[in-house]
Design an enzyme around this catalytic site. Structure first.
Site, PDB file in Angstrom:
ATOM      1  CG  ASP A  98      -2.492   0.308   1.065  1.00  0.00           C
ATOM      2  OD1 ASP A  98      -2.257   1.786   0.568  1.00  0.00           O
ATOM      3  OD2 ASP A  98      -3.251  -0.063   1.466  1.00  0.00           O
ATOM      4  CG  ASP A 199      -4.528   5.654   0.856  1.00  0.00           C
ATOM      5  OD1 ASP A 199      -5.568   4.801   1.105  1.00  0.00           O
ATOM      6  OD2 ASP A 199      -4.383   6.803   1.594  1.00  0.00           O
ATOM      7  CD  GLU A 255      -8.622   4.530  -1.784  1.00  0.00           C
ATOM      8  OE1 GLU A 255      -9.857   4.280  -1.010  1.00  0.00           O
ATOM      9  OE2 GLU A 255      -7.778   5.362  -1.389  1.00  0.00           O
ATOM     10  CG  HIS A 328      -9.186  -1.225   4.376  1.00  0.00           C
ATOM     11  ND1 HIS A 328      -8.761  -1.280   2.703  1.00  0.00           N
ATOM     12  CD2 HIS A 328      -8.537   0.015   4.461  1.00  0.00           C
ATOM     13  CE1 HIS A 328      -8.188  -0.226   2.353  1.00  0.00           C
ATOM     14  NE2 HIS A 328      -8.282   0.687   3.442  1.00  0.00           N
ATOM     15  CG  ASP A 329     -11.223   2.154   2.978  1.00  0.00           C
ATOM     16  OD1 ASP A 329     -10.911   2.057   4.254  1.00  0.00           O
ATOM     17  OD2 ASP A 329     -10.923   2.580   1.986  1.00  0.00           O
TER      18      ASP A 329
HETATM   19  C1  GLC Z   1      -8.028   5.286   1.622  1.00  0.00           C
HETATM   20  C2  GLC Z   1      -8.026   3.999   2.397  1.00  0.00           C
HETATM   21  C3  GLC Z   1      -8.570   4.176   3.769  1.00  0.00           C
HETATM   22  C4  GLC Z   1      -7.917   5.600   4.407  1.00  0.00           C
HETATM   23  C5  GLC Z   1      -7.898   6.706   3.688  1.00  0.00           C
HETATM   24  C6  GLC Z   1      -6.962   7.653   3.939  1.00  0.00           C
HETATM   25  O1  GLC Z   1      -9.492   5.477   1.323  1.00  0.00           O
HETATM   26  O2  GLC Z   1      -8.372   3.184   1.776  1.00  0.00           O
HETATM   27  O3  GLC Z   1      -8.578   3.172   4.571  1.00  0.00           O
HETATM   28  O4  GLC Z   1      -8.486   5.923   5.691  1.00  0.00           O
HETATM   29  O5  GLC Z   1      -7.483   6.384   2.366  1.00  0.00           O
HETATM   30  O6  GLC Z   1      -5.514   7.395   4.019  1.00  0.00           O
END
Ligand code: GLC
Ligand code: CA
Length: 557
Positions: A98, A199, A255, A328-329
């Site tokens: 990540d 991320d 992401e 995980h979100d």
């Molecule tokens: C992304 C991650 C999430 C995190 C956010 C800030 O959306 O998937 O879990 O809280 O970024 O890093």
């Protein structure tokens, strides 16, 4: 279409904190993961994406990084990491890291220097602004509630944080920041890792002048999604690609919150000048997932079909999709689209895994793990849920009980309960007290039980993965053309995949009712093989197909 290993892969996402605890402190760790590689090999995946394992004060469970080149104390040491990498590689499993570079932790050395004085040479690594009329420089809100700006007494200025105030945003417009990030990425690549999941990478280039943005009804601040797809994001990713990514045989997935089809075609362009693929979030936003998350609405199936079909068709040949519903979100998909039953878990899996793109399986999804009945807000650990609860109830915008029901349905913590290994105390996750509650259904849903049951969700996923990775249908599953059937049907998600002479028909009754569907003419044809089904027998193909609730099947026709 150009072939590539990352198009033919199936990725398994691990949330290390909740996967397996090897030393009884209640927190999952790297040794715990290494100890479960045989399990993952048995499942058949060939790539692991690990949520962040770097040194972090854990304000946002590792998404707030204090040192990109050190391992989080609770997770182990760099030696443990090297061992995990080696053991994974020996099993033909690649490791994707990540990469969290939109922001760092406020405890990162860069930020500590940056905040120390206005003329520190790292001052411009972050986004500092003077107060405007004695208030925040603009009206943006943090994704975790409150303003996106934090006042810093030392230099009497504000810094920007799109997430928690312990996650200050890096200033990507500063070339030195890019140099540092690219150096760090190179260091990991030289270590032999196999890729990056990036991320909130769509947020790294902020709109020029950081202007105010519209505030939605019922909100206190403007959505910081205004920072998505900013003016230089493609330029910076192309630079990253030239200077780092293109030098290694790695895979990359961005992401990209707020990504549109047009933007995705750039991020994941098949010329390979930016990233391999992106996560888009429209389909998981169909029940109010992005702008207005705290709702209990169900996703309408025709809307889901329309959305996923758009992504399938529009990216075909010009970019590449990633296929997912869980991470995980996100809450657990079997509690969201299904009814928590194993048969519904299998139906949903089939619907996703027969599409074009790289599938991602999130830990426990392969068991049919469900949302967790957390109860009171005190049982939650997630900063997003906890902050939203306090902000919205204290401002009188929501009633506590009603909001808590929505949080129970949507909270990210649903995905973060410990992996359910067996029916012993703490689900075999830890011999100590887990950092977050264990889902009470672990006696019914766990690895040990599923490995002993050939009808389990686990073996169903194993089969889906092997169909994609090594079967006579692999090419059509990975590369075939996608065509939606029955767009308006409220229950059945049906589509075909075609490559050369091969044609697959995928039928998924994503409803809790028995149904009869009329297939369009020519859709069915003679059945050459049944690839998979989640009932004793696949529905018989005829003009009208009878399907029991949650039934699915894939045919070669
Ligand atoms: C992304 C991650 C999430 C995190 C956010 C800030 O959306 O998937 O879990 O809280 O970024 O890093
Ligand atoms: Ca541990």
């Amino acid at each position: 279409m150009k072939k590539a290993w990352w198009k033919e892969s199936v990725v398994y996402q691990i949330y290390p904190r909740s996967f397996c605890d090897s030393n009884g402190d209640g927190i999952g760790d790297l040794k715990g993961i290494t100890g479960k590689l045989d399990y993952l090999q048995k499942l058949g995946i060939n790539v692991i994406w690990m949520s962040p394992v770097y040194k972090s004060p854990n304000d946002d469970n590792g998404y707030d990084i204090a040192d990109y080149q050190a391992i989080m104390d609770e997770f182990g040491t760099m030696e443990d990491f090297d061992e995990l990498l080696l053991e994974a590689h020996q099993r033909g499993i690649r490791i994707v890291m990540d990469l969290v570079v939109n922001h760092t932790s406020d405890e990162h050395a860069w930020f500590m220097e940056s905040r120390s004085s206005k003329d520190n040479d790292k001052r411009d690594y972050y986004i500092w602004r003077d107060a405007k009329d004695g208030k925040e420089p603009n009206n943006w809100g943090s994704c975790f509630s409150g303003s996106a700006w934090e006042w810093d007494e030392t230099t009497r200025m504000y810094y920007l944080h799109c997430f928690s105030k312990k996650q200050p945003d890096l200033n990507w417009d500063n070339p030195e920041v890019r140099d540092k990030v690219f150096e760090m990425m190179t260091w990991w690549c030289e270590k032999g890792i196999d890729g990056f999941r990036m991320d909130v990478i769509s947020m790294i280039s902020k709109p020029a002048g950081l202007p105010d943005a519209p505030i939605a009804e019922g909100a206190l601040y403007a959505d910081c999604m205004v920072t998505c797809n900013g003016p230089h994001v493609h330029e910076y990713l192309q630079e990253m690609n030239r200077r780092v990514l293109s030098k290694y045989d790695i895979m990359t997935v961005g992401e990209t919150a707020g990504v549109t089809i047009e933007e995705a075609k750039k991020y994941a362009n098949s010329d390979g000048t930016e990233l391999n693929m992106v996560f888009q979030f429209e389909h998981v936003g169909l029940d109010g997932g992005l702008a207005d998350k705290w709702k209990k609405d169900k996703i309408s199936l025709p809307a889901l079909k329309e959305n996923l079909t758009k992504w399938q068709k529009e990216l075909a040949d010009v970019a590449w999709n990633s296929i997912f519903f869980c991470n995980h979100d996100q809450p657990r998909v079997v509690s969201r689209l299904g009814d928590d039953s194993p048969v519904s878990a299998k139906c949903i899996a089939t619907m996703l895994h027969m599409m074009q793109g790289t599938p991602y399986v999130y830990q426990g999804e392969e068991l049919g793990m469900t949302n967790c009945p957390f109860g009171p807000i005190e049982n939650y650990r997630d900063i997003e849920s906890i902050n939203a609860y306090h902000e919205l109830t204290e401002a009188g915008l929501r009633q506590p009980e009603e909001l808590l029901e929505c949080i129970a349905y949507k909270s990210r913590d649903n995905a973060r309960t410990p992996m359910q290994w067996d029916d012993s105390e703490n689900a075999g996750f830890s011999t100590g007290k887990p950092w977050i509650m264990v889902n009470p259904n672990y006696r019914e849903i766990n690895v040990e039980k599923e490995l002993a049951d050939e009808d389990s969700v686990f073996y169903f996923y194993q089969k889906l993965i092997s169909l994609r990775r090594r079967s006579q249908w692999s090419d059509v599953i990975v590369y075939g053309d996608y065509e939606l059937l029955l767009p308006e049907d409220e229950a059945v998600f049906a589509y075909t995949r075609k490559l050369g002479e091969q044609k697959l028909l995928v039928l998924c009754n994503l409803s809790d009712k028995d149904v009869t569907v009329a297939l369009p003419e020519g859709a069915a044809g003679e059945v050459k093989a049944i690839l998979i089904t989640n009932t004793a027998e696949a529905p018989e193909l005829a003009e009208k197909v009878k399907m029991t609730k949650w039934q699915c099947a894939v045919y070669e026709v």
